[in-house]
Design a protein around this motif. Structure first.
Motif, PDB file in Angstrom:
ATOM      1  N   ILE A  96       0.838  -1.203   0.000  1.00 37.89           N
ATOM      2  CA  ILE A  96       0.000   0.000   0.000  1.00 37.89           C
ATOM      3  C   ILE A  96       0.871   1.252   0.000  1.00 37.89           C
ATOM      4  N   SER A  97       1.897   1.255   0.839  1.00 32.75           N
ATOM      5  CA  SER A  97       2.788   2.418   0.921  1.00 32.75           C
ATOM      6  C   SER A  97       3.508   2.674  -0.395  1.00 32.75           C
ATOM      7  N   GLN A  98       3.839   1.603  -1.114  1.00 32.28           N
ATOM      8  CA  GLN A  98       4.615   1.739  -2.344  1.00 32.28           C
ATOM      9  C   GLN A  98       3.752   2.000  -3.576  1.00 32.28           C
ATOM     10  N   GLN A  99       2.525   1.474  -3.587  1.00 30.68           N
ATOM     11  CA  GLN A  99       1.737   1.463  -4.814  1.00 30.68           C
ATOM     12  C   GLN A  99       0.587   2.465  -4.840  1.00 30.68           C
ATOM     13  N   ALA A 100       0.270   3.073  -3.716  1.00 31.57           N
ATOM     14  CA  ALA A 100      -0.832   4.043  -3.693  1.00 31.57           C
ATOM     15  C   ALA A 100      -0.252   5.455  -3.699  1.00 31.57           C
ATOM     16  N   PRO A 101      -0.184   6.099  -4.867  1.00 38.09           N
ATOM     17  CA  PRO A 101       0.457   7.419  -4.947  1.00 38.09           C
ATOM     18  C   PRO A 101      -0.350   8.527  -4.281  1.00 38.09           C
ATOM     19  N   ASP A 102      -1.666   8.409  -4.326  1.00 41.51           N
ATOM     20  CA  ASP A 102      -2.512   9.437  -3.732  1.00 41.51           C
ATOM     21  C   ASP A 102      -2.511   9.306  -2.212  1.00 41.51           C
ATOM     22  N   GLY A 103      -2.176  10.376  -1.525  1.00 40.74           N
ATOM     23  CA  GLY A 103      -2.054  10.334  -0.068  1.00 40.74           C
ATOM     24  C   GLY A 103      -3.341   9.957   0.631  1.00 40.74           C
ATOM     25  N   CYS A 104      -4.461  10.466   0.145  1.00 47.08           N
ATOM     26  CA  CYS A 104      -5.753  10.178   0.776  1.00 47.08           C
ATOM     27  C   CYS A 104      -6.125   8.709   0.605  1.00 47.08           C
ATOM     28  N   ILE A 105      -5.941   8.202  -0.612  1.00 42.99           N
ATOM     29  CA  ILE A 105      -6.242   6.787  -0.871  1.00 42.99           C
ATOM     30  C   ILE A 105      -5.321   5.889  -0.055  1.00 42.99           C
ATOM     31  N   ARG A 106      -4.043   6.250  -0.016  1.00 39.67           N
ATOM     32  CA  ARG A 106      -3.078   5.457   0.750  1.00 39.67           C
ATOM     33  C   ARG A 106      -3.457   5.428   2.227  1.00 39.67           C
ATOM     34  N   HIS A 107      -3.870   6.568   2.744  1.00 36.12           N
ATOM     35  CA  HIS A 107      -4.274   6.653   4.151  1.00 36.12           C
ATOM     36  C   HIS A 107      -5.495   5.772   4.425  1.00 36.12           C
ATOM     37  N   ASN A 108      -6.471   5.825   3.544  1.00 32.91           N
ATOM     38  CA  ASN A 108      -7.685   5.023   3.737  1.00 32.91           C
ATOM     39  C   ASN A 108      -7.399   3.527   3.646  1.00 32.91           C
ATOM     40  N   LEU A 109      -6.564   3.155   2.682  1.00 45.05           N
ATOM     41  CA  LEU A 109      -6.223   1.739   2.529  1.00 45.05           C
ATOM     42  C   LEU A 109      -5.454   1.218   3.738  1.00 45.05           C
ATOM     43  N   ARG A 110      -4.544   2.030   4.237  1.00 44.64           N
ATOM     44  CA  ARG A 110      -3.781   1.616   5.419  1.00 44.64           C
ATOM     45  C   ARG A 110      -4.702   1.471   6.630  1.00 44.64           C
ATOM     46  N   ASN A 111      -5.655   2.368   6.759  1.00 49.06           N
ATOM     47  CA  ASN A 111      -6.602   2.272   7.878  1.00 49.06           C
ATOM     48  C   ASN A 111      -7.434   0.996   7.794  1.00 49.06           C
ATOM     49  N   ILE A 112      -7.845   0.650   6.574  1.00 46.67           N
ATOM     50  CA  ILE A 112      -8.613  -0.583   6.386  1.00 46.67           C
ATOM     51  C   ILE A 112      -7.762  -1.796   6.753  1.00 46.67           C
ATOM     52  N   ALA A 113      -6.506  -1.795   6.297  1.00 45.30           N
ATOM     53  CA  ALA A 113      -5.606  -2.914   6.589  1.00 45.30           C
ATOM     54  C   ALA A 113      -5.329  -3.019   8.086  1.00 45.30           C
ATOM     55  N   ILE A 114      -5.087  -1.890   8.723  1.00 42.58           N
ATOM     56  CA  ILE A 114      -4.819  -1.893  10.165  1.00 42.58           C
ATOM     57  C   ILE A 114      -6.057  -2.337  10.940  1.00 42.58           C
ATOM     58  N   PHE A 115      -7.223  -1.903  10.485  1.00 40.92           N
ATOM     59  CA  PHE A 115      -8.473  -2.330  11.124  1.00 40.92           C
ATOM     60  C   PHE A 115      -8.622  -3.849  11.043  1.00 40.92           C
ATOM     61  N   GLY A 116      -8.266  -4.418   9.899  1.00 36.55           N
ATOM     62  CA  GLY A 116      -8.312  -5.871   9.752  1.00 36.55           C
ATOM     63  C   GLY A 116      -7.349  -6.565  10.700  1.00 36.55           C
ATOM     64  N   CYS A 117      -6.147  -6.012  10.839  1.00 38.74           N
ATOM     65  CA  CYS A 117      -5.157  -6.588  11.760  1.00 38.74           C
ATOM     66  C   CYS A 117      -5.648  -6.533  13.202  1.00 38.74           C
ATOM     67  N   LEU A 118      -6.239  -5.409  13.569  1.00 36.94           N
ATOM     68  CA  LEU A 118      -6.752  -5.262  14.935  1.00 36.94           C
ATOM     69  C   LEU A 118      -7.901  -6.228  15.198  1.00 36.94           C
ATOM     70  N   ASN A 119      -8.731  -6.447  14.197  1.00 43.08           N
ATOM     71  CA  ASN A 119      -9.819  -7.412  14.344  1.00 43.08           C
ATOM     72  C   ASN A 119      -9.279  -8.814  14.571  1.00 43.08           C
ATOM     73  N   PHE A 120      -8.240  -9.170  13.822  1.00 45.68           N
ATOM     74  CA  PHE A 120      -7.632 -10.490  13.994  1.00 45.68           C
ATOM     75  C   PHE A 120      -7.045 -10.627  15.397  1.00 45.68           C
ATOM     76  N   ALA A 121      -6.324  -9.590  15.843  1.00 50.39           N
ATOM     77  CA  ALA A 121      -5.707  -9.626  17.170  1.00 50.39           C
ATOM     78  C   ALA A 121      -6.766  -9.703  18.267  1.00 50.39           C
ATOM     79  N   PHE A 122      -7.842  -8.940  18.105  1.00 53.64           N
ATOM     80  CA  PHE A 122      -8.914  -8.967  19.101  1.00 53.64           C
ATOM     81  C   PHE A 122      -9.588 -10.339  19.131  1.00 53.64           C
ATOM     82  N   GLY A 123      -9.812 -10.913  17.946  1.00 54.76           N
ATOM     83  CA  GLY A 123     -10.409 -12.243  17.884  1.00 54.76           C
ATOM     84  C   GLY A 123      -9.543 -13.284  18.565  1.00 54.76           C
ATOM     85  N   TYR A 124      -8.240 -13.178  18.380  1.00 49.45           N
ATOM     86  CA  TYR A 124      -7.323 -14.119  19.023  1.00 49.45           C
ATOM     87  C   TYR A 124      -7.349 -13.941  20.542  1.00 49.45           C
TER      88      TYR A 124
END
Length: 224
Positions: free
Chosen positions: A163-191
């Motif tokens: 995401i950091s390398q391939q998303a040139p638009d800062g806003c899109i990159r920020h949103n994608l990273r938030n989605i990915a981090i949200f997924g990671c947090l969900n996995f950690a919470f589930g565990y």
């Protein structure tokens, strides 16, 4: 967790070496762990939803494999929790690696040379075979859990890097990273909730008996 429901169990005595905190055959004699079985079907529902929106013309086969993998995990997990048999437990754990391994392959070979792509494919195939054969022959759960957890970690970190390398638009990159981090947090919470279900099993069981059905379902932490 065993209980008196075993005397009338459709599938007979459990042969799996893992039995979670949910009491067995409480709701019906045909399903050992009712909530764990029901919640497993959420993977099937999401996979079917993804396939229904899949467009062969505009989307890659990797996404198709991912949705099919989710369905496989849901079906195998439901089968395991429904029967608590050794062979269904093995299919459940096998399906988890069959989901993560293709994802890892896709992510680790993103924009790679054909030589590297082939090398990663062979390496992952060998590791997958070694882990699963060892796990099934030796009943070694720690190896399965460790490699699966490490695979999920690699998937998460690789996604964030791409995401950091391939998303040139800062806003899109920020949103994608938030989605990915949200997924990671969900996995950690589930565990974490999964661990609580094990650590606090007796307390949770007492609460289930106190409140009774259907409120007892709220305390099936592994299912949630």
């Amino acid at each position: 967790m065993n209980n008196k429901g075993w005397s009338n169990a459709f599938w007979g005595e459990a042969t799996s070496y893992l039995n979670f905190c949910e009491e067995d055959y409480v709701v019906t004699r045909y399903i050992a762990e009712f909530i764990n079985t029901l919640s497993s079907l959420a993977f099937v529902a999401y996979g079917v939803y993804g396939l229904s929106r899949f467009d062969l013309k505009s989307q890659t086969s990797a996404r198709l494999i991912s949705y099919c993998g989710l369905i496989g995990v849901g079906v195998c997990s439901a089968g395991y929790h429904m029967t608590l048999k050794y062979h269904t437990q093995m299919s459940d754990e096998l399906s988890m690696h069959l989901l993560t391994t293709p994802l890892l392959y896709r992510l680790l070979t993103f924009q790679s040379s054909p030589r590297r792509t082939k090398f990663v494919g062979v390496l992952l195939g060998m590791l997958f075979t070694t882990v699963m054969v060892t796990h099934m022959l030796m009943d070694e759960f720690l190896l399965h859990a460790t490699t699966f957890g490490f695979g999920v970690y690699l998937i998460a970190t690789r996604i964030l890097n791409i995401i950091s390398q391939q998303a040139p638009d800062g806003c899109i990159r920020h949103n994608l990273r938030n989605i990915a981090i949200f997924g990671c947090l969900n996995f950690a919470f589930g565990y974490f909730v999964w661990l609580l279900d094990d650590w606090l099993c007796q307390l949770l069981t007492n609460l289930k008996h106190t409140f009774g059905l259907p409120l007892a379902f709220l305390f099936e932490l592994h299912g949630w």
